[in-house]
Design a protein around this motif. Structure first.
Motif, PDB file in Angstrom:
ATOM      1  N   UNK A  23       0.837  -1.193   0.000  1.00 51.67           N
ATOM      2  CA  UNK A  23       0.000   0.000   0.000  1.00 51.67           C
ATOM      3  C   UNK A  23       0.877   1.251   0.000  1.00 51.67           C
ATOM      4  N   UNK A  24       0.494   2.248  -0.803  1.00 52.02           N
ATOM      5  CA  UNK A  24       1.203   3.521  -0.770  1.00 52.02           C
ATOM      6  C   UNK A  24       0.717   4.327   0.440  1.00 52.02           C
ATOM      7  N   UNK A  25       1.604   5.128   0.992  1.00 48.06           N
ATOM      8  CA  UNK A  25       1.259   5.927   2.164  1.00 48.06           C
ATOM      9  C   UNK A  25       1.527   7.395   1.906  1.00 48.06           C
ATOM     10  N   UNK A  26       0.499   8.222   2.135  1.00 47.18           N
ATOM     11  CA  UNK A  26       0.665   9.668   2.146  1.00 47.18           C
ATOM     12  C   UNK A  26       0.509  10.180   3.561  1.00 47.18           C
ATOM     13  N   UNK A  27       1.331  11.146   3.953  1.00 45.96           N
ATOM     14  CA  UNK A  27       1.295  11.696   5.307  1.00 45.96           C
ATOM     15  C   UNK A  27       1.103  13.208   5.261  1.00 45.96           C
ATOM     16  N   UNK A  28       0.226  13.705   6.134  1.00 41.86           N
ATOM     17  CA  UNK A  28       0.006  15.146   6.255  1.00 41.86           C
ATOM     18  C   UNK A  28       1.120  15.790   7.076  1.00 41.86           C
ATOM     19  N   UNK A  29       1.470  17.027   6.710  1.00 35.77           N
ATOM     20  CA  UNK A  29       2.395  17.830   7.513  1.00 35.77           C
ATOM     21  C   UNK A  29       1.907  19.269   7.530  1.00 35.77           C
ATOM     22  N   UNK A  30       2.316  19.988   8.571  1.00 38.56           N
ATOM     23  CA  UNK A  30       1.910  21.386   8.732  1.00 38.56           C
ATOM     24  C   UNK A  30       3.101  22.259   9.118  1.00 38.56           C
ATOM     25  N   UNK A  31       4.291  21.889   8.680  1.00 40.47           N
ATOM     26  CA  UNK A  31       5.473  22.667   9.012  1.00 40.47           C
ATOM     27  C   UNK A  31       6.700  21.778   9.071  1.00 40.47           C
ATOM     28  N   UNK A  32       7.840  22.403   9.375  1.00 38.23           N
ATOM     29  CA  UNK A  32       9.125  21.707   9.319  1.00 38.23           C
ATOM     30  C   UNK A  32       9.219  20.533  10.293  1.00 38.23           C
ATOM     31  N   UNK A  33       8.768  20.712  11.525  1.00 35.05           N
ATOM     32  CA  UNK A  33       8.916  19.644  12.507  1.00 35.05           C
ATOM     33  C   UNK A  33       8.161  18.393  12.055  1.00 35.05           C
ATOM     34  N   UNK A  34       6.936  18.576  11.585  1.00 37.28           N
ATOM     35  CA  UNK A  34       6.157  17.423  11.141  1.00 37.28           C
ATOM     36  C   UNK A  34       6.735  16.818   9.864  1.00 37.28           C
ATOM     37  N   UNK A  35       7.409  17.620   9.036  1.00 43.56           N
ATOM     38  CA  UNK A  35       8.082  17.061   7.859  1.00 43.56           C
ATOM     39  C   UNK A  35       9.174  16.085   8.266  1.00 43.56           C
ATOM     40  N   UNK A  36       9.932  16.449   9.304  1.00 45.49           N
ATOM     41  CA  UNK A  36      10.989  15.547   9.769  1.00 45.49           C
ATOM     42  C   UNK A  36      10.400  14.212  10.203  1.00 45.49           C
ATOM     43  N   UNK A  37       9.269  14.263  10.906  1.00 45.16           N
ATOM     44  CA  UNK A  37       8.616  13.027  11.338  1.00 45.16           C
ATOM     45  C   UNK A  37       8.142  12.230  10.136  1.00 45.16           C
ATOM     46  N   UNK A  38       7.488  12.902   9.199  1.00 45.51           N
ATOM     47  CA  UNK A  38       6.947  12.197   8.035  1.00 45.51           C
ATOM     48  C   UNK A  38       8.045  11.533   7.224  1.00 45.51           C
ATOM     49  N   UNK A  39       9.112  12.251   6.916  1.00 43.23           N
ATOM     50  CA  UNK A  39      10.173  11.703   6.074  1.00 43.23           C
ATOM     51  C   UNK A  39      10.854  10.519   6.760  1.00 43.23           C
ATOM     52  N   UNK A  40      10.903  10.532   8.081  1.00 44.50           N
ATOM     53  CA  UNK A  40      11.495   9.412   8.825  1.00 44.50           C
ATOM     54  C   UNK A  40      10.844   8.080   8.444  1.00 44.50           C
ATOM     55  N   UNK A  41       9.539   8.097   8.189  1.00 36.30           N
ATOM     56  CA  UNK A  41       8.816   6.853   7.915  1.00 36.30           C
ATOM     57  C   UNK A  41       8.830   6.471   6.432  1.00 36.30           C
TER      58      UNK A  41
END
Length: 366
Positions: free
Chosen positions: A260-278
């Motif tokens: 399954x493909x996964x898309x993740x929401x982000x709302x700024x730099x901190x959440x981008x770091x979390x998203x890219x980690x996965x």
């Protein structure tokens, strides 16, 4: 010669620090034209007698201050513990931890990014991506992802990365029902998302199954299911879209292993770091503009921030802009370089949805 920008109309540091203020002004002048911050943050290098909601109190070790930290935070102040490549911000009942390089000028850089209007946790990410002397660069803004800090303590990313999706997903309607998904796929859209407000129920499962079947009818269609990852997995969906809050409960390992493909929401730099980690299949950046389709946790990002986010993550992960986007603003959104734009009301409230989808798709070819 490096320009300067005077910020002396307000107190940047406590106690006052002329050297830090001068460095902040020099850095800030090189960051570009950003709207003035609505929150006059003050970085406190020693605890003030009466901390308030605009104070960020910097300590190297929280232990000696434990008796006071609760009082400071009760008054609305934030506490920033920083030493030896680690920085942890305690603010508003949340904890934001980062590991990275603390350059000599990281505190003036933090003040400069705060003045650009970024929330403290996002400004802190940028401050840890800053390197001494960056203000002398042609483009001083941090855009090298390898220099950015990481968020410690996150669960391991799945051993198998999420299946890839196209780098540029194009127009991406987010739709409320299976009826809408079927119609919009027939209109020619090839990336769509079901964002159903139904509670978990047999009817919801039937809706998701219909969406998956509609996607299979069009060989090149990409149908994502918002939030309901278990049902999406059971139905064999192409993809799942999750918010940051969903990461605590979703079985990312099972999703990745399934393809399954996964898309993740982000709302700024901190959440981008979390998203890219996965290592997701794409990252959504928003909300770009004000939106009424859902309650947003942050103020609108705007096009200037979107352009910076794209410059940072282009080539790292496919990107989707989302939030308040319609045909009138879509050309300006695409001018940032983002490869996809999610839309809601631009399709579902259009007088002629088929014409609207065609016009939105045409914007990607201009």
């Amino acid at each position: 010669m490096t320009e300067t920008l005077r910020l002396q109309a307000r107190e940047l540091f406590w106690p006052p620090a002329d050297g830090l203020t001068a460095t902040t002004e020099r850095i800030r002048a090189r960051l570009g034209d950003w709207p003035p911050t609505h929150a006059p943050w003050r970085i406190c290098l020693t605890p003030p007698d009466a901390p308030n909601g605009g104070d960020l109190i910097v300590v190297t070790d929280a232990a000696p201050h434990l008796a006071n930290i609760a009082r400071w935070m009760l008054n609305g102040a934030g506490v920033l513990e920083a030493a030896q490549g680690r920085a942890t911000l305690h603010l508003g009942g949340e904890r934001y931890a980062l590991e990275g390089e603390l350059a000599e000028d990281w505190i003036p850089a933090l003040a400069a990014f705060l003045d650009c209007g970024f929330d403290p946790h996002d400004a802190l990410v940028l401050a840890l991506a800053w390197r001494d002397g960056d203000e002398a660069r042609e483009d001083a803004w941090p855009v090298d992802f390898s220099r950015f800090p990481r968020v410690p303590g996150l669960p391991d990313a799945p051993a198998q990365p999420f299946a890839p999706c196209p780098e540029r997903l194009g127009i991406y309607p987010v739709l409320p029902t299976a009826d809408w998904v079927e119609r919009v796929l027939d209109y020619g859209a090839r990336t769509v998302q079901l964002r159903s407000k139904q509670p978990k129920s047999p009817e919801l499962m039937r809706e998701i199954e219909r969406c998956v079947a509609a996607g299979r009818k069009h060989a090149d269609a990409r149908v994502f299911i918002n939030d309901h990852w278990r049902e999406a997995l059971a139905a064999g969906a192409y993809g799942v879209h999750l918010g940051q809050e969903d990461l605590r409960d979703a079985d990312l390992g099972a999703l990745a292993a399934s393809g399954v493909r996964l898309g993740l929401s982000t709302h700024g730099y901190y959440e981008m770091l979390i998203a890219v980690h996965f290592r997701p299949s794409y990252v959504a950046l928003g909300a770009v503009f004000p939106t009424t389709t859902k309650v947003m946790p942050t103020a609108p990002q705007g096009l200037a921030r979107l352009a910076r986010y794209v410059k940072l993550l282009d080539g790292v992960v496919p990107l989707v802009a989302i939030g308040g986007i319609d045909g009138a603003v879509l050309p300006r959104v695409l001018a940032t370089g983002v490869g996809s734009a999610a839309v809601v009301r631009a399709v579902t409230e259009a007088a002629d949805p088929a014409v609207a989808v065609a016009a939105l798709q045409n914007a990607f070819t201009q």
